[in-house]
Write a protein that holds these residues in place. Structure first.
Motif, mmCIF file in Angstrom:
data_model
loop_
_atom_site.group_PDB
_atom_site.id
_atom_site.type_symbol
_atom_site.label_atom_id
_atom_site.label_comp_id
_atom_site.label_asym_id
_atom_site.label_seq_id
_atom_site.Cartn_x
_atom_site.Cartn_y
_atom_site.Cartn_z
ATOM 1 N N GLY A 95 29.458 25.329 -13.739
ATOM 2 C CA GLY A 95 29.209 25.174 -15.166
ATOM 3 C C GLY A 95 30.351 24.563 -15.947
ATOM 4 N N GLU A 96 31.337 24.011 -15.252
ATOM 5 C CA GLU A 96 32.487 23.397 -15.912
ATOM 6 C C GLU A 96 32.562 21.913 -15.555
ATOM 7 O OE1 GLU A 96 36.287 25.342 -15.317
ATOM 8 O OE2 GLU A 96 35.252 27.206 -14.767
ATOM 9 N N ILE A 97 33.282 21.162 -16.382
ATOM 10 C CA ILE A 97 33.651 19.793 -16.040
ATOM 11 C C ILE A 97 35.163 19.763 -15.886
ATOM 12 C CG2 ILE A 97 31.652 18.775 -17.201
ATOM 13 C CD1 ILE A 97 33.574 17.892 -19.440
ATOM 14 N N ASN A 98 35.681 18.766 -15.172
ATOM 15 C CA ASN A 98 37.132 18.656 -15.027
ATOM 16 C C ASN A 98 37.665 17.566 -15.949
ATOM 17 O OD1 ASN A 98 37.461 16.007 -13.615
ATOM 18 N ND2 ASN A 98 36.317 17.025 -11.987
ATOM 19 N N THR A 99 38.957 17.584 -16.148
ATOM 20 C CA THR A 99 39.625 16.571 -16.973
ATOM 21 C C THR A 99 40.733 15.904 -16.165
ATOM 22 O OG1 THR A 99 41.039 18.284 -17.933
ATOM 23 C CG2 THR A 99 39.049 17.677 -19.171
ATOM 24 N N ASN A 100 40.466 15.657 -14.891
ATOM 25 C CA ASN A 100 41.447 15.042 -13.999
ATOM 26 C C ASN A 100 41.839 13.654 -14.488
ATOM 27 O OD1 ASN A 100 41.065 17.313 -12.447
ATOM 28 N ND2 ASN A 100 39.734 16.305 -10.970
#
Length: 125
Positions: A95-100
């Motif tokens: 349920g999360e997105i990453n900010t890589n």
């Protein structure tokens, strides 16, 4: 001429379902038939050639570099369908997105458990 990826084959238990899933989620034009394939054409002249598997499908990973607007649209279609998504390739952050690398990214599963990914920045960028 430089070396460029032109196409890759995507095995599917149901060629039609998988091709339709990819074009609908990614917002691409319908996939035409070419020989035994449904050809999912991407915007950078690369195609995913979906073929009906005769046996078990071995899940692969396919990553798509998209713009910010396309990310929002694809993420919206993933949520509309109630598909689970994760911020990481091991599916430990549901349920999360990453900010890589200063962008955004997420992973979700296709019909044959292919690990699909969208990112707005290339890794290492």
């Amino acid at each position: 001429m430089s070396v460029q990826l032109n196409h890759t084959i995507v095995e599917a238990r149901d060629r039609e379902l998988t091709a339709r899933f990819l074009v609908e989620i990614l917002g691409l034009p319908p996939a035409p038939i070419f020989g035994p394939f449904r050809v999912v054409n991407l915007d950078n002249d690369i195609s995913l050639d979906v073929i009906q598997a005769d046996g078990p499908v071995h899940p692969q990973h396919y990553a798509f570099l998209v713009g910010e607007e396309e990310f929002d649209q694809i993420w919206g279609r993933i949520r509309e369908r109630g598909l689970q998504f994760w911020a990481d390739p091991y599916h430990r952050r549901p349920g999360e997105i990453n900010t890589n690398d200063g962008g955004r990214g997420l992973y979700w599963l296709g019909p044959d458990d292919h690990n699909l990914e969208i990112i707005t920045r290339p890794y290492g960028g």
